[in-house]
Write a protein that holds these residues in place. Structure first.
Motif, PDB file in Angstrom:
ATOM      1  N   ALA A 620     -60.571 -14.694 -21.360  1.00 49.35           N
ATOM      2  CA  ALA A 620     -60.454 -14.925 -20.236  1.00 49.35           C
ATOM      3  C   ALA A 620     -59.915 -14.576 -19.199  1.00 49.35           C
ATOM      4  O   ALA A 620     -59.590 -12.685 -18.410  1.00 49.35           O
ATOM      5  N   LEU A 621     -58.612 -14.554 -19.290  1.00 53.70           N
ATOM      6  CA  LEU A 621     -57.137 -13.876 -18.889  1.00 53.70           C
ATOM      7  C   LEU A 621     -56.855 -12.082 -19.254  1.00 53.70           C
ATOM      8  O   LEU A 621     -56.101 -11.787 -18.656  1.00 53.70           O
ATOM      9  N   LEU A 622     -56.766 -12.252 -20.817  1.00 54.74           N
ATOM     10  CA  LEU A 622     -57.277 -11.369 -21.042  1.00 54.74           C
ATOM     11  C   LEU A 622     -57.811 -10.019 -20.757  1.00 54.74           C
ATOM     12  O   LEU A 622     -57.161  -8.790 -20.360  1.00 54.74           O
ATOM     13  N   THR A 623     -58.696 -10.565 -20.500  1.00 53.05           N
ATOM     14  CA  THR A 623     -60.185  -9.364 -19.491  1.00 53.05           C
ATOM     15  C   THR A 623     -58.932  -9.147 -18.243  1.00 53.05           C
ATOM     16  O   THR A 623     -58.948  -8.053 -18.255  1.00 53.05           O
ATOM     17  N   PHE A 624     -58.840 -10.279 -17.807  1.00 50.12           N
ATOM     18  CA  PHE A 624     -58.188  -9.748 -16.483  1.00 50.12           C
ATOM     19  C   PHE A 624     -56.826  -9.409 -16.802  1.00 50.12           C
ATOM     20  O   PHE A 624     -56.333  -8.044 -16.001  1.00 50.12           O
ATOM     21  N   GLY A 625     -55.959  -9.295 -17.740  1.00 47.82           N
ATOM     22  CA  GLY A 625     -55.244  -8.513 -17.634  1.00 47.82           C
ATOM     23  C   GLY A 625     -55.436  -7.034 -17.580  1.00 47.82           C
ATOM     24  O   GLY A 625     -54.395  -6.199 -17.440  1.00 47.82           O
ATOM     25  N   LEU A 626     -56.208  -6.935 -18.635  1.00 46.18           N
ATOM     26  CA  LEU A 626     -56.980  -5.665 -18.981  1.00 46.18           C
ATOM     27  C   LEU A 626     -57.383  -5.009 -18.091  1.00 46.18           C
ATOM     28  O   LEU A 626     -56.968  -3.149 -18.011  1.00 46.18           O
ATOM     29  N   PHE A 627     -58.009  -5.301 -15.870  1.00 47.31           N
ATOM     30  CA  PHE A 627     -57.701  -4.914 -15.939  1.00 47.31           C
ATOM     31  C   PHE A 627     -56.498  -4.524 -14.970  1.00 47.31           C
ATOM     32  O   PHE A 627     -56.715  -3.131 -14.327  1.00 47.31           O
ATOM     33  N   VAL A 628     -55.750  -5.353 -14.921  1.00 44.77           N
ATOM     34  CA  VAL A 628     -53.890  -5.234 -14.397  1.00 44.77           C
ATOM     35  C   VAL A 628     -53.470  -3.529 -14.942  1.00 44.77           C
ATOM     36  O   VAL A 628     -52.976  -3.053 -14.514  1.00 44.77           O
ATOM     37  N   PHE A 629     -53.249  -3.746 -16.609  1.00 45.26           N
ATOM     38  CA  PHE A 629     -53.482  -2.977 -17.425  1.00 45.26           C
ATOM     39  C   PHE A 629     -54.288  -1.149 -16.707  1.00 45.26           C
ATOM     40  O   PHE A 629     -52.935   0.179 -16.890  1.00 45.26           O
ATOM     41  N   ALA A 630     -55.306  -1.450 -16.418  1.00 42.88           N
ATOM     42  CA  ALA A 630     -55.917  -0.147 -16.021  1.00 42.88           C
ATOM     43  C   ALA A 630     -54.890   0.164 -14.920  1.00 42.88           C
ATOM     44  O   ALA A 630     -55.686   1.773 -14.898  1.00 42.88           O
ATOM     45  N   GLY A 631     -54.601  -0.242 -14.091  1.00 41.03           N
ATOM     46  CA  GLY A 631     -54.308  -0.156 -12.610  1.00 41.03           C
ATOM     47  C   GLY A 631     -53.421   0.561 -13.078  1.00 41.03           C
ATOM     48  O   GLY A 631     -52.430   1.281 -11.700  1.00 41.03           O
ATOM     49  N   ARG A 632     -52.542   0.657 -14.272  1.00 38.67           N
ATOM     50  CA  ARG A 632     -51.253   1.316 -14.212  1.00 38.67           C
ATOM     51  C   ARG A 632     -50.195   2.181 -13.654  1.00 38.67           C
ATOM     52  O   ARG A 632     -49.852   2.513 -13.178  1.00 38.67           O
ATOM     53  N   HIS A 633     -51.124   3.335 -13.768  1.00 38.01           N
ATOM     54  CA  HIS A 633     -51.498   4.451 -13.684  1.00 38.01           C
ATOM     55  C   HIS A 633     -52.429   5.799 -13.399  1.00 38.01           C
ATOM     56  O   HIS A 633     -52.692   6.086 -13.358  1.00 38.01           O
ATOM     57  N   ALA A 785     -56.913 -15.275  -9.210  1.00 39.04           N
ATOM     58  CA  ALA A 785     -56.525 -13.875  -8.554  1.00 39.04           C
ATOM     59  C   ALA A 785     -55.884 -12.829  -7.890  1.00 39.04           C
ATOM     60  O   ALA A 785     -55.204 -11.696  -7.997  1.00 39.04           O
ATOM     61  N   GLY A 786     -55.192 -13.960  -6.936  1.00 46.49           N
ATOM     62  CA  GLY A 786     -54.365 -13.326  -6.280  1.00 46.49           C
ATOM     63  C   GLY A 786     -53.215 -12.730  -6.535  1.00 46.49           C
ATOM     64  O   GLY A 786     -52.654 -11.527  -6.503  1.00 46.49           O
ATOM     65  N   LEU A 787     -53.210 -13.970  -7.196  1.00 42.71           N
ATOM     66  CA  LEU A 787     -51.581 -13.493  -8.265  1.00 42.71           C
ATOM     67  C   LEU A 787     -51.826 -12.045  -9.280  1.00 42.71           C
ATOM     68  O   LEU A 787     -51.461 -10.927  -9.273  1.00 42.71           O
ATOM     69  N   LEU A 788     -52.949 -11.807  -9.806  1.00 42.50           N
ATOM     70  CA  LEU A 788     -53.525 -10.802 -10.837  1.00 42.50           C
ATOM     71  C   LEU A 788     -53.110  -9.180  -9.218  1.00 42.50           C
ATOM     72  O   LEU A 788     -52.718  -8.377  -9.678  1.00 42.50           O
ATOM     73  N   PHE A 789     -53.561  -9.685  -8.055  1.00 43.50           N
ATOM     74  CA  PHE A 789     -53.770  -8.581  -7.182  1.00 43.50           C
ATOM     75  C   PHE A 789     -52.012  -8.566  -7.224  1.00 43.50           C
ATOM     76  O   PHE A 789     -51.686  -6.990  -6.847  1.00 43.50           O
ATOM     77  N   LEU A 790     -50.991  -9.213  -7.146  1.00 46.04           N
ATOM     78  CA  LEU A 790     -50.092  -8.897  -6.633  1.00 46.04           C
ATOM     79  C   LEU A 790     -49.090  -8.782  -8.068  1.00 46.04           C
ATOM     80  O   LEU A 790     -48.419  -7.782  -8.105  1.00 46.04           O
ATOM     81  N   ALA A 791     -48.785  -8.805  -8.958  1.00 46.25           N
ATOM     82  CA  ALA A 791     -49.250  -8.307 -10.561  1.00 46.25           C
ATOM     83  C   ALA A 791     -49.277  -7.201 -10.679  1.00 46.25           C
ATOM     84  O   ALA A 791     -48.468  -6.030 -11.545  1.00 46.25           O
ATOM     85  N   SER A 792     -50.155  -6.740 -10.401  1.00 45.26           N
ATOM     86  CA  SER A 792     -50.738  -5.165 -10.252  1.00 45.26           C
ATOM     87  C   SER A 792     -49.672  -4.365  -8.781  1.00 45.26           C
ATOM     88  O   SER A 792     -49.147  -3.405  -9.408  1.00 45.26           O
ATOM     89  N   ASN A 793     -49.387  -4.996  -7.891  1.00 43.86           N
ATOM     90  CA  ASN A 793     -48.708  -4.294  -6.885  1.00 43.86           C
ATOM     91  C   ASN A 793     -47.453  -4.139  -7.669  1.00 43.86           C
ATOM     92  O   ASN A 793     -46.874  -3.014  -7.536  1.00 43.86           O
TER      93      ASN A 793
END
Length: 845
Positions: A620-633, A785-793
């Motif tokens: 599950a953490l990897l899934t969320f990480g992939l969503f963050v990774f998808a937004g890098r570019h 989930a807010g931490l994931l938003f900030l990681a993406s930012n």
């Protein structure tokens, strides 16, 4: 004096434009097709996949009819029958009906609205793969003999550990929830795309009626699916960890499942019906040779039907002991639903009666629909009356009604749509030799199968029985139903043969064989991956011109975006209501990321099934990480300012727009999330009122200091998100603000988890403690989930994707943290007030 324009240079420019668009939008051959994100490819995949599951479900339905064709049949034993009929119902509803209407929406909506694709192609692809993998889990379980066996409605306590100790129920709860991720992602996609991605000039009051139906359906999905998702999560928590939400011996209540299920189940009938009604409202004017009567009345009726459908879920629970006043209210509401439905039917009949109807294969299925749906509607009004429902409830009369309303309302318009739009898909028209015979076999077989069930129900045959003695008087009626099912199956077999014949021997057509009036006929057949070489402008010229002429103009690049730049996949975003061009939307290229993310998500589900919970957590953490990774570019790496899009118009790219699709998408996601949270609050109050022994239990007494500290940290995180946004728009750096927000969210999540660990009574002991734990878990999860938003930012700031003009990411983070703060105040406040609520309960008579 000027001479005639030489068409050769013009034709050459058009050919070059098409070649350039082909290179930009193409998916690629072979394994590269797995990376496809184009809506046409995904829509066709969903249609074919859902049709395959329809065939499998049809075979399972045939097995049940063979079993019931004669009394005391030994064809299936009780356990096998329960698995077969449960998977048949679940597959027809969750794996065929909903994905089928979604496939029509995914494939047709952008074309009808005059745009090139959806707003989030990768989300569409992810939704498809989630659907495929979740459906496969359910199907394979039947082969392995561990399929769900508690009915497609999974009523508790039958589906609890006591009566279903194996993984059968877990497969339904996890597999169907996996499929519902697909449904919600597509609902967000469809809502945003209909509102923001139409042909310029297409205001809401000029939008084709099909668009209205799809928009309302998508909005209904955002609100209808979360209660069932919540119910599935709570029941799985009960089965996996012993949290007793539905166990009346520990303060739970089995009826809570029914409330959550039917909060989804009743609107779902209209979620299936409305897109098919949109098909009818599109096809009938074409074959009647006149405009649709009552456009505005139909739009009002669609919206009214959507609202009413959410207020009468107890229609399915008349026999469970509801107070008489509530029975009267929900009975009246169930009858009132007939009014907006009748508005649409009378509008269709008026269109036909005032036009000059012509026959074609689609019209046969349309008239089949009128007959079948009228029958289902009449029996629906009967079941809305409480005294009759008490007599017919849990009999085959309800089974017959459901199939007439759901199956009939879906199957006949679906087949009409298939014959109508098949030339668009194949470039060929039907060979009407087998198609007429196939229709009559399907129509007669359907009515013979399900009409007889009305009679067996009235004679007292209960639902869900796998055998009967033979002296009840049902024998010949059951035999006729079974014969009818075989006749219907032969009809569908001829239908498939007819479609294959059309693909090989149908007469070729170039454009608009029916004389349609919507933009899907203003393109070549089959459509190119980019749909339109240029995007039309809706106005008097396009309203009056035949679609063939519009198609030629667009093919020459005479609309918007009639050229290419930077290799971008470009389309236009418009104002929600007026349809005025507002932004240039640059879409992502094909990628394997949706497939990989869906596979990892599938691993989460499989981990739960085999009780490997730590593996599921890691995936599950990897899934969320992939969503963050998808937004890098994602988006554009630099500012561009207004860009020309043709016809003398310049607009900014979506990364610099004030109202980009991502902003509206998060609002839609929070709408669904808020519905889930509201359902959780509803469940808390319901158990407070109905749960056993709540007044005797020690109420949760979390530390007031910990609660206030958690809320204070969330307030700091929300304030930090505003500080980071202000810093970026002012030309400064936001890293300090984002670091502060991250620390505050870690502290808030930690505080919520500590409160969970201190909950009394223990969550496994009583539903009071379990409910408090889930409310606090909701807070901790959203802080995470807010931490994931900030990681993406952080990532996107470092890569140069956030600037003074491009700050949508920070706005999204602010919106998420604001939502988290508001729901946390409600959740923590409710947990703190539970002692007082239990005290009130204690003095209740």
């Amino acid at each position: 004096m000027t001479g005639p324009v030489d068409p050769k240079p013009q034709r050459g420019r058009a050919l070059r434009l098409h070649r350039q668009l082909d290179r930009i939008w193409a998916t690629g051959p072979g394994w590269q097709r797995l990376a496809a994100v184009n809506h046409s490819v995904i829509g066709m995949r969903m249609f074919i996949t859902s049709f395959v599951f329809f065939l499998i479900a049809g075979v399972l339905g045939m097995l049940t009819r063979v079993q019931l064709a004669s009394p005391r049949s030994a064809f299936l034993d009780a356990e096998t029958y329960n698995q077969v009929f449960t998977v048949h119902g679940s597959m027809m509803l969750f794996l065929f009906a909903i994905p089928m209407v979604e496939s029509f929406a995914v494939y047709l909506t952008p074309k009808i609205l005059g745009t090139r694709d959806f707003a989030f192609p990768r989300l569409t692809a992810y939704g498809y793969w989630c659907y495929l993998f979740g459906a496969t889990i359910v199907t394979v379980s039947l082969i392995l003999g561990v399929a769900p066996n508690s009915g497609w409605f999974m009523y508790t306590p039958l589906s609890s550990n006591v009566y279903t100790p194996g993984v059968n129920a877990d497969i339904w709860l996890l597999g169907i929830t996996f499929v519902e991720i697909s449904a919600l992602s597509l609902a967000v996609e469809i809502t945003v795309s209909v509102l923001k991605m139409r042909a310029p000039g297409m205001s809401l009051d000029r939008m084709p009626i099909f668009g209205w139906y799809i928009l309302v359906t998508a909005l209904m999905m955002l609100v209808a699916f979360p209660p069932l998702i919540l119910g599935s999560i709570l029941l799985e928590l009960e089965r996996a960890f012993g949290l007793p939400f539905f166990d009346p011996t520990r303060g739970g209540d089995s009826l809570l499942w029914q409330h959550l299920f039917w909060l989804f189940g009743h609107p779902d009938v209209y979620i299936i019906f409305l897109p098919m009604a949109g098909v009818l409202s599109t096809l009938i004017p074409v074959f009647a040779n006149r405009r649709l009567v009552g456009y505005r009345a139909i739009v009002v009726a669609i919206i009214a039907l959507a609202f009413l459908s959410f207020g009468i879920w107890v229609h399915h629970m008349f026999t469970v002991g509801i107070p008489h006043l509530a029975l009267g209210f929900f009975s009246a509401g169930s009858a009132i639903v007939a009014v907006p439905t009748a508005v649409q039917i009378f509008a269709w009949l008026a269109t036909l009666s005032h036009g000059r109807p012509r026959w074609g294969m689609p019209m046969l299925y349309i008239f089949g629909f009128f007959f079948v749906f009228a029958m289902g509607g009449l029996t629906g009004v009967m079941l809305a009356m409480v005294p009759f429902d008490w007599q017919a409830h849990d009999t085959y009369f309800v089974v017959a009604h459901m199939h007439y309303v759901v199956a009939g309302a879906l199957a006949f318009p679906m087949l009409a749509a298939l014959y109508y739009w098949l030339p668009l898909l194949t470039g060929r028209t039907a060979v009407e030799r087998l198609s007429v015979l196939a229709f009559w076999l399907i129509f007669m077989g359907f009515n013979l199968t399900f009409f007889m069930m009305h009679l067996t129900g009235l004679m007292g045959m209960p639902r869900r029985v796998f055998s009967y003695r033979g002296d009840e008087g049902w024998n010949w009626l059951n035999l006729l139903s079974s014969v009818g099912s075989f006749v219907m199956t032969i009809g569908f077999g001829l239908l498939i043969i007819d479609l294959v014949v059309q693909l090989r021997h149908g007469r070729r057509v170039r454009r608009d064989p029916w004389g349609g009036t919507t933009f899907e006929w203003a393109m070549k057949m089959p459509p190119a991956s980019y749909a339109f070489a240029s995007i039309p402008h809706v106005g008097p010229q396009t309203d009056a011109a035949p679609m063939g002429e519009v198609a030629l103009s667009l093919a020459r690049g005479e609309g918007y975006l009639g050229s290419t730049r930077h290799g971008w996949q470009e389309t236009l975003g418009v104002h929600v209501t007026s349809g005025k061009p507002e932004q240039l939307i640059v879409l992502p290229n094909p990628t394997y990321l949706p497939l990989v993310t869906a596979l990892v998500t599938c691993g989460v589900v499989l981990g739960f099934l085999i009780k490997a919970y730590w593996v599921s957590l890691g995936l599950a953490l990897l899934t969320f990480g992939l969503f963050v990774f998808a937004g890098r570019h994602a988006g554009l790496p630099r500012d561009h300012g207004p860009l020309p899009v043709g016809l003398g118009v310049s607009v900014p790219p979506h990364t610099e727009a004030a109202s980009p699709p991502a902003w509206l998408a998060l609002i839609c996601a929070l709408m669904a999330n808020g519905t889930l949270f509201s359902s959780l609050v509803f469940g808390t109050f319901y158990l407070w009122l109905a749960g056993a022994d709540w007044q005797k239990m020690q109420a949760p007494s979390p530390s007031l200091l910990a609660a206030l500290g958690t809320l204070a940290c969330l307030l700091v995180a929300a304030a930090a998100s505003r500080g980071s946004l202000k810093a970026v728009t002012g030309g400064g750096k936001a890293s300090g603000w984002m670091a502060l927000g991250a620390l505050a969210l870690v502290a808030a999540a930690t505080g919520a988890i500590q409160m969970i660990l201190g909950v009394t009574p223990h969550p496994r002991t009583h539903a009071l403690g379990a409910t408090a734990s889930v409310l606090l878990g909701y807070v901790a999860l959203h802080a995470g989930a807010g931490l994931l938003f900030l990681a993406s930012n952080f990532q996107r700031v470092r890569n140069g994707y956030i600037s003074r003009r491009r700050f949508t990411d920070l706005r999204l983070t602010r919106l998420w943290l604001d939502y988290t703060l508001v729901t946390a105040v409600i959740a923590v406040g409710l947990v703190l007030s539970l002692p007082a609520l239990v005290g009130v309960l204690g003095v209740r008579p």
